[in-house]
Design a protein around this motif. Structure first.
Motif, PDB file in Angstrom:
ATOM      1  N   ARG A  17       5.786  -0.590   0.298  1.00 10.64           N
ATOM      2  CA  ARG A  17       5.828   0.841  -0.187  1.00 10.64           C
ATOM      3  C   ARG A  17       4.252   1.005  -0.324  1.00 10.64           C
ATOM      4  O   ARG A  17       3.542  -0.077  -0.621  1.00 10.64           O
ATOM      5  CB  ARG A  17       6.290   0.540  -1.683  1.00 10.64           C
ATOM      6  N   THR A  51       9.016  11.371   7.224  1.00  9.76           N
ATOM      7  CA  THR A  51       9.664  11.825   5.916  1.00  9.76           C
ATOM      8  C   THR A  51      10.927  12.878   6.225  1.00  9.76           C
ATOM      9  O   THR A  51      11.852  12.841   6.071  1.00  9.76           O
ATOM     10  CB  THR A  51       8.726  12.069   4.790  1.00  9.76           C
ATOM     11  N   GLY A  54      13.726  11.399   8.255  1.00 12.01           N
ATOM     12  CA  GLY A  54      14.666  10.762   7.466  1.00 12.01           C
ATOM     13  C   GLY A  54      14.091   9.186   7.749  1.00 12.01           C
ATOM     14  O   GLY A  54      15.049   8.278   7.169  1.00 12.01           O
ATOM     15  N   LEU A  57      10.878   7.752   2.897  1.00  9.79           N
ATOM     16  CA  LEU A  57      11.293   8.248   1.766  1.00  9.79           C
ATOM     17  C   LEU A  57      10.025   8.469   1.000  1.00  9.79           C
ATOM     18  O   LEU A  57       9.233   7.393   0.841  1.00  9.79           O
ATOM     19  CB  LEU A  57      12.232   7.386   1.124  1.00  9.79           C
ATOM     20  N   ASP A  58       9.872   9.474   0.573  1.00  6.61           N
ATOM     21  CA  ASP A  58       8.617   9.845  -0.277  1.00  6.61           C
ATOM     22  C   ASP A  58       8.846   9.863  -1.903  1.00  6.61           C
ATOM     23  O   ASP A  58       9.906  10.167  -2.017  1.00  6.61           O
ATOM     24  CB  ASP A  58       7.990  11.207   0.214  1.00  6.61           C
ATOM     25  N   VAL A  59       7.957   8.812  -2.492  1.00  7.98           N
ATOM     26  CA  VAL A  59       8.155   8.587  -3.745  1.00  7.98           C
ATOM     27  C   VAL A  59       6.806   9.198  -4.709  1.00  7.98           C
ATOM     28  O   VAL A  59       5.937   8.714  -4.685  1.00  7.98           O
ATOM     29  CB  VAL A  59       8.288   7.305  -4.189  1.00  7.98           C
ATOM     30  N   THR A  66       1.504   9.929  -3.663  1.00  7.49           N
ATOM     31  CA  THR A  66       2.873   9.880  -3.206  1.00  7.49           C
ATOM     32  C   THR A  66       2.765   8.558  -2.496  1.00  7.49           C
ATOM     33  O   THR A  66       2.010   8.355  -1.616  1.00  7.49           O
ATOM     34  CB  THR A  66       3.257  11.049  -2.177  1.00  7.49           C
ATOM     35  N   TYR A  68       5.309   5.995  -0.032  1.00  5.77           N
ATOM     36  CA  TYR A  68       6.067   5.936   1.157  1.00  5.77           C
ATOM     37  C   TYR A  68       6.965   4.636   1.329  1.00  5.77           C
ATOM     38  O   TYR A  68       6.392   3.789   1.150  1.00  5.77           O
ATOM     39  CB  TYR A  68       5.545   6.380   2.463  1.00  5.77           C
ATOM     40  N   GLU A  69       8.303   4.700   1.440  1.00  3.65           N
ATOM     41  CA  GLU A  69       9.095   3.538   1.683  1.00  3.65           C
ATOM     42  C   GLU A  69       9.944   3.651   2.982  1.00  3.65           C
ATOM     43  O   GLU A  69      10.263   4.862   3.209  1.00  3.65           O
ATOM     44  CB  GLU A  69      10.202   3.291   0.416  1.00  3.65           C
ATOM     45  N   THR A  71      12.972   3.688   5.288  1.00  2.00           N
ATOM     46  CA  THR A  71      14.253   3.845   5.109  1.00  2.00           C
ATOM     47  C   THR A  71      15.105   3.198   6.209  1.00  2.00           C
ATOM     48  O   THR A  71      14.345   2.482   6.969  1.00  2.00           O
ATOM     49  CB  THR A  71      14.770   5.513   5.271  1.00  2.00           C
TER      50      THR A  71
END
Length: 193
Positions: A17, A51, A54, A57-59, A66, A68-69, A71
């Motif tokens: 992350r 993002t 797909g 994933l923006d958190v 923000t 990012y992770e 997927t």
């Protein structure tokens, strides 16, 4: 294929992350601005596009940050880009440079196999260029272009064989091996706040 996209996905994957500033400072510290033409704007563009696609994933963490992770789709895309960067000889060095920066993400045998493909492709290009040198007649100076291609392909194949040898001898900690930075989330997160 974009070297920036590969690098951005790779850094997010490495940390598990990460936020844009962390990704950018890492890439700039690696010198990616020079060898992969990475710019701050291209990093944020790659984050937005990945993002949207797909792959990330923006958190939202705060109103201004923000994280990012990666997927499942992002892991697949990352490994596809990495494998292509290592197996396919390109005229632009940025893709190979990005692939080498993220090499430990692969298992040793996978990296050796991809680099073997690369070496074989360079050998085929060398042979094709050598044939062009032999067959070319007019204008005679154009033969130098084919000679350059032959030399470049020969050098590329030689370099790939050298790296294959170093990997086969156990150099560099690769994915699944002790001390490897190749597992998702295995990088030590820097505290930049």
């Amino acid at each position: 294929m974009s070297a920036t996209r590969l690098l951005v996905l790779g850094v997010v994957r490495g940390y598990g992350r990460a936020h844009g500033y962390l990704i950018g400072t890492d890439l700039m510290a690696w010198g990616a601005g020079e060898w992969a033409n990475v710019k701050w704007g291209s990093i944020y563009h790659a984050l937005r596009q990945s993002t949207k696609d797909g792959c990330l994933l923006d958190v939202p963490v705060t109103a201004t940050r923000t994280d990012y992770e990666l997927t499942v789709k992002g892991e697949e895309e990352y490994l596809r880009l990495l494998r292509d960067a290592l197996r396919r000889p390109e005229t632009r060095p940025d893709l190979l440079a990005a692939g080498l920066a993220l090499l430990p993400s692969l298992r040793r045998e996978d990296a050796i196999g991809l680099l073997t493909e690369r070496s074989a492709a360079w050998e085929a290009r060398r042979e094709a260029a050598a044939e062009q040198v032999r067959a070319w007649s007019e204008p005679p100076h154009v033969r130098e272009l084919y000679g350059l291609w032959e030399h470049s392909a020969s050098s590329g194949a030689e370099w790939a064989r050298g790296l294959i040898g170093r990997l086969a001898a156990g150099e560099y900690a690769m994915r699944g091996e002790p001390g490897s930075p190749g597992e998702p989330g295995s990088w030590v997160t820097l505290k930049l706040e």
